[in-house]
Design a protein around this motif. Structure first.
Motif, PDB file in Angstrom:
ATOM      1  N   GLU A  77      64.372  31.845  37.242  1.00  0.00           N
ATOM      2  CA  GLU A  77      63.535  30.581  37.178  1.00  0.00           C
ATOM      3  C   GLU A  77      62.138  30.670  37.698  1.00  0.00           C
ATOM      4  O   GLU A  77      61.454  30.017  37.632  1.00  0.00           O
ATOM      5  CB  GLU A  77      64.446  29.599  37.678  1.00  0.00           C
ATOM      6  CG  GLU A  77      65.709  29.040  37.175  1.00  0.00           C
ATOM      7  CD  GLU A  77      66.545  28.243  37.883  1.00  0.00           C
ATOM      8  OE1 GLU A  77      66.047  27.248  38.793  1.00  0.00           O
ATOM      9  OE2 GLU A  77      67.848  28.355  37.822  1.00  0.00           O
ATOM     10  N   ASP A  78      62.080  32.062  38.268  1.00  0.00           N
ATOM     11  CA  ASP A  78      60.889  32.349  38.762  1.00  0.00           C
ATOM     12  C   ASP A  78      60.045  33.285  38.242  1.00  0.00           C
ATOM     13  O   ASP A  78      60.673  34.307  37.985  1.00  0.00           O
ATOM     14  CB  ASP A  78      60.983  32.615  40.420  1.00  0.00           C
ATOM     15  CG  ASP A  78      59.526  32.823  41.252  1.00  0.00           C
ATOM     16  OD1 ASP A  78      59.361  31.872  41.904  1.00  0.00           O
ATOM     17  OD2 ASP A  78      59.053  33.688  40.953  1.00  0.00           O
ATOM     18  N   ALA A  79      58.762  33.096  37.705  1.00  0.00           N
ATOM     19  CA  ALA A  79      58.280  34.108  36.752  1.00  0.00           C
ATOM     20  C   ALA A  79      57.823  35.489  37.831  1.00  0.00           C
ATOM     21  O   ALA A  79      58.259  36.430  36.965  1.00  0.00           O
ATOM     22  CB  ALA A  79      56.603  33.654  36.362  1.00  0.00           C
ATOM     23  N   VAL A  80      57.514  35.361  39.089  1.00  0.00           N
ATOM     24  CA  VAL A  80      57.565  36.787  39.716  1.00  0.00           C
ATOM     25  C   VAL A  80      58.966  37.401  39.901  1.00  0.00           C
ATOM     26  O   VAL A  80      59.105  38.331  39.622  1.00  0.00           O
ATOM     27  CB  VAL A  80      56.952  36.330  40.952  1.00  0.00           C
ATOM     28  CG1 VAL A  80      56.918  37.847  42.019  1.00  0.00           C
ATOM     29  CG2 VAL A  80      55.697  35.711  40.942  1.00  0.00           C
ATOM     30  N   GLY A  81      59.887  36.414  40.226  1.00  0.00           N
ATOM     31  CA  GLY A  81      61.350  37.009  40.268  1.00  0.00           C
ATOM     32  C   GLY A  81      61.699  37.602  39.062  1.00  0.00           C
ATOM     33  O   GLY A  81      62.564  38.761  39.045  1.00  0.00           O
ATOM     34  N   ARG A  82      61.586  37.034  37.873  1.00  0.00           N
ATOM     35  CA  ARG A  82      61.700  37.644  36.526  1.00  0.00           C
ATOM     36  C   ARG A  82      61.387  39.002  36.305  1.00  0.00           C
ATOM     37  O   ARG A  82      61.712  39.992  35.823  1.00  0.00           O
ATOM     38  CB  ARG A  82      61.353  36.834  35.578  1.00  0.00           C
ATOM     39  CG  ARG A  82      62.360  35.667  34.956  1.00  0.00           C
ATOM     40  CD  ARG A  82      62.107  35.069  33.657  1.00  0.00           C
ATOM     41  NE  ARG A  82      60.815  34.412  33.557  1.00  0.00           N
ATOM     42  CZ  ARG A  82      60.561  33.173  33.923  1.00  0.00           C
ATOM     43  NH1 ARG A  82      61.358  32.354  34.328  1.00  0.00           N
ATOM     44  NH2 ARG A  82      59.147  32.843  33.546  1.00  0.00           N
TER      45      ARG A  82
END
Lengths: 148, 738
Positions: A77-82
């Motif tokens: 759910e996190d752009a950086v995490g993805r």
């Protein structure tokens, strides 16, 4: 007390000193966050508290009540995490995989704070242990994730 | 360790070169009490069972599941097996789900052992798994022929489908599975030509990487069942001691969430609703421990120390049990131009896998059955022991083998080294399912450590500087005796591997095992005897080179001049590293550096390793490690590289940092703070070259380990002039180098 984990508020009755790790794993049933040492030595338990990497095995649960806690379950759910996850997959980082939730969370925390970290900044932030020795793959994945 | 062994040699069987129908010969699973050295290769092929009876399930959605003989713990075996099976079944590896099969004959893949160890999984299963896949495919084609009323010969397959090209009709495997399973099992099947391989030999992405990057992989420690309680233990500080009085029993029972206290063999357990509550209560317990009864087996004495163990090893009288002999070693030493003597030693090592041990047991009192989830590398070995612990017949046990959060030898069956007997006792006592998790501290008290070993070398060189005689007495525990009940009056081949039968084949040699039991629990640790013997042998060879005023690389070239395979390997590692240069030299960053070389032959694979080191703040630092590895042939080149990376990390960790120290009968370190493992900032760059010489397939998971400590230590000598003969290097401080 109220725990906000992955955007969901949970009202829990727990000892103030229970480590956040065990509140997450046993009370909320989110087992993606791992127990490795209980002494903040290995980092397998790393989660984000208000976006910052925290070793949850020594973090009293009461100290983070009301703060935004993010676990590996919400990494997508996190752009950086993805981006971090895609880099981990592209570089085939995990072997046994047990430390990798913590590695991904530590990487995500760093890249959320410093979009283009230097090698020294990566070294300072990425200190979690990996007994499979995936460190070079982690470093390569970090470089990819940092390039956005 | 080599599980595949004929009595006379430790060379792996050449499965890949046999006729396929005869290829089911293979390793036997070693039972408890079996004599490993006497395990014979099965002479005749085991018949291929109906693939659909237990092993292989084809699903309507086009995916399939294989109940594989092995357990996945990061070594990539599930992907490798998916490549192999998929190649012959004609199904994309990514559509295959692989799980560790339950114990039992019906899940046995003919010819493949049920032990995940000895770097043996792929090399033992490739032949039978290809045959299984081809057999299943043939039965699918037969079923489709009946369904379509066409000759089987008019049908082909494409991944996941049987195809009748003439009519353009296609049927999915899942749709045919039931009819296929009713077909007779063909006696012979045709295998795919190697030059048509799509997945075997290709860098197929590992199947579990996304799940492991997103926290979705479920390990044993993560499992939960309805109504489950959780338990933590306080172990006796010394094995053999038993709990007597608990001084604060009432206070601990009153702690939040605590369900009950239990006195178990060598431990007190606290059962609670949440693990941390059980853990805190277990740590709070004030237990008076009773000394072990006199003569109790494996009891840890109060005065045991690893320092004294090393002294005893040094003093242990030879000559030991001869493992290998040729020519006349003592005569040749007398006649040698020069004799070099040295003793080397290596410490006990912990496995340090990141996932602490756990076991989840659920006892059904009415039915007298037990369901157990426990991390393990050998389900068929565990089953009878689990059944005995539960007091029931093995068929009353359902045993699950979850994916492992690292293993490195940790999860074989060692006495008192797994929580499953505790979980069984607790589920029976409470009438509820119970999950026991060992804290890291509890784990350090019951890990089965890599044995400590010491070697006494004498080497003779002739006037030209060439070694002509070698004598090696390796003083060590008898691991195979303690683990599998192998006869203690014969040498333990895992204790001499790496020195005995070395490719150098000095004309006069004697290699012996001086058996000396230690009270510490010992176990298999990644690359087993090679993990210390290759350090001993390859460093001592450098000492012989030094004495003979020969370059260590050039000496090895001379010693392998009759082996083209090793010559190629040396040439490859030299080329990979930009040409052999020992140094010292100045690196671009201004630091002084040197390189060391080592050759090793672990698990049927040949490896040459070069390491480059510098000294920083008095400590050795490895910057680059170059590895040329020849496993004969391979299934997944990416996995091979990844396993070498991993092996270099753990090998370097053992060289630089690791040592289990006992004082007063207890291990000094109880967590990673006292037992450091390689951190990321000490990881060197690793450069790998894979050579497929076509020799019989060797192992991959362990072979990268043993060359690293000697390559590093030899480089340290080249740089500092200090010859380190005792690991880890962190005990030594090095001065400024020039």
């Amino acid at each position: 007390m109220d725990l906000i984990v992955n955007g969901v508020r949970h009202t829990v009755a727990l000892e103030a000193e229970m480590p956040l790790l065990w509140a997450i794993r046993d009370e909320l049933g989110l087992t993606g966050t791992k127990y490795g040492c209980g002494l903040a030595q290995c980092g397998a338990c790393t989660v984000l508290v208000d976006g910052i990497a925290v070793r949850s095995c020594i973090t009293p649960v009461e100290s983070v009540a009301g703060q935004q806690i993010t676990t590996i379950e919400a990494i997508g759910e996190d752009a950086v995490g993805r981006r971090v996850v895609e880099a981990w997959v592209a570089h085939q980082v995990p072997q046994c995989g047990y430390c990798q939730s913590g590695q991904v969370m530590a990487a995500t925390s760093l890249l959320k704070q410093i979009a283009q970290p230097s090698e020294a900044e990566v070294a300072a932030a990425m200190t979690n242990l990996c007994r499979c020795g995936t460190y070079n793959a982690i470093a390569a994945a970090m470089r990819q994730a940092a390039q956005g | 360790m080599t599980f595949l062994a004929t009595p006379e040699a430790a060379a792996p069987l050449n499965l890949s070169r046999r006729g396929l129908l005869g290829a089911a010969a293979g390793a036997l699973v070693l039972g408890l009490g079996a004599r490993p050295a006497a395990s014979q290769a099965t002479p005749a092929a085991e018949a291929m069972p109906n693939p659909f009876a237990a092993l292989l399930e084809l699903r309507a959605d086009g995916t399939a599941r294989l109940q594989m003989p092995f357990v996945e713990g990061g070594q990539g075996v599930s992907t490798a097996l998916a490549q192999i099976l998929g190649e012959e079944l004609d199904l994309e590896p990514a559509r295959l789900l692989l799980e560790c099969a339950p114990p039992g004959a019906r899940y046995k893949l003919p010819g493949a052992p049920r032990v995940t160890g000895g770097s043996s999984s792929v090399r033992t299963s490739i032949a039978p798994l290809r045959r299984l896949g081809a057999t299943a495919r043939a039965m699918l084609v037969e079923a489709a022929a009946i369904r379509l009323e066409v000759p089987a010969g008019s049908l082909t397959t494409e991944p996941g489908f049987v195809v009748h090209a003439a009519s353009g009709r296609r049927i999915g495997y899942g749709e045919l599975a039931e009819a296929a399973s009713a077909q007779p099992v063909p006696a012979g099947v045709t295998l795919r030509d190697r030059d048509k391989f799509r997945w075997i030999g290709k860098p197929v992405a590992r199947l579990d990487v996304r799940a492991k990057s997103t926290g979705k992989m479920v390990y044993g420690i993560d499992l939960a069942v309805e109504g489950m309680l959780q338990a933590a233990v306080q172990h006796a500080p010394r094995y053999g001691m038993e709990p007597a009085e608990i001084r604060n029993e009432a206070a601990v029972l009153a702690l939040p969430g605590v369900h009950s206290l239990h006195r178990l063999p060598g431990a007190v357990a606290v059962v609670a609703d949440r693990w941390w509550r059980a853990h805190r209560a277990a740590e709070t317990l004030q237990v008076a421990w009773r000394e072990a009864a006199p003569g109790a087996a494996n009891a840890m004495p109060a005065d045991f120390s690893t320092r004294a163990l090393r002294d005893r090893q040094q003093a242990a009288p030879g000559p030991g049990i001869t493992a290998e002999t040729a020519g006349d070693a003592s005569g040749a030493l007398k006649g040698a131009a020069r004799v070099v003597e040295a003793s080397y030693d290596a410490p006990l090592l912990a496995h340090g896998q990141l996932e602490p041990p756990s076991a989840l047991a659920s006892w059904n009192a009415e039915a007298g059955t037990l369901e157990l989830w426990v991390p393990n590398q050998a389900p068929d070995m565990y089953l009878p022991v689990v059944a005995r612990a539960a007091g029931i017949a093995p068929e009353k046990v359902t045993l699950h083998s979850p994916p492992l959060g690292g293993f490195f030898g940790r999860h074989f069956l060692y006495e008192a080294a797994s929580p499953f007997p505790q979980a069984i006792a607790l589920t029976k006592a409470t009438g509820r399912p119970v999950k026991v998790i060992w804290s890291r501290e509890a784990e350090f008290l019951r890990d089965a450590f890599r044995p400590a070993a010491l070697v006494r070398f004498r080497g003779g060189i002739d006037a030209s500087g060439l070694p002509v005689a070698l004598e090696a007495e390796i003083v060590c525990d008898h691991l195979l005796n303690r683990t599998f009940g192998a006869p203690a009056d014969r040498h333990d081949r895992t204790v001499v591997e790496g020195i005995a039968n070395k490719v150098y084949a000095f004309p006069n040699r004697r290699v012996a095992h001086v058996v000396q039991r230690s009270p510490a629990m010992v176990g298999f640790w990644r690359s087993v005897g090679h993990s210390y013997n290759d350090f001993f042998m390859e460093c001592f060879l450098d000492e012989l080179a030094e004495a003979g005023q020969t370059d260590p690389f050039a000496l090895r070239q001379r010693l392998v001049e009759k082996s083209p395979r090793h010559q190629a390997l040396l040439a490859a590692v030299a080329e990979l590293s930009g040409g052999w240069k020992r140094g010292p030299f100045t690196a671009p960053d201004g630091s002084r550096r040197a390189r060391g070389i080592a050759l090793s032959s672990p698990f049927g694979t040949e490896v040459a390793t070069i390491a480059e080191v510098s000294i920083q703040d008095g400590r050795a630092r490895a910057h680059d490690v170059w590895v040329a590895i020849d496993p004969g042939s391979i299934v997944n080149p990416s996995t091979v590289v990844e396993q070498v990376q991993s092996a270099v990390a753990i090998g370097l960790s053992s060289a630089l940092l690791e040592e289990v120290v006992y004082e007063h009968g207890t291990p000094r370190a109880r967590n990673y703070d006292g037992y450091p493992i390689l951190p990321p900032d000490q990881m060197p760059r690793v450069h790998v070259r894979i050579i497929e010489s076509g020799a019989p397939m060797g192992g991959v998971g362990e072979p990268g380990v043993p060359g690293v400590p000697p390559a590093v230590v030899n480089a340290v000598f080249a740089l500092t002039g200090q010859r380190i003969r005792s690991l880890p290097l962190s005990r030594a401080r090095f001065g400024r180098v020039s």
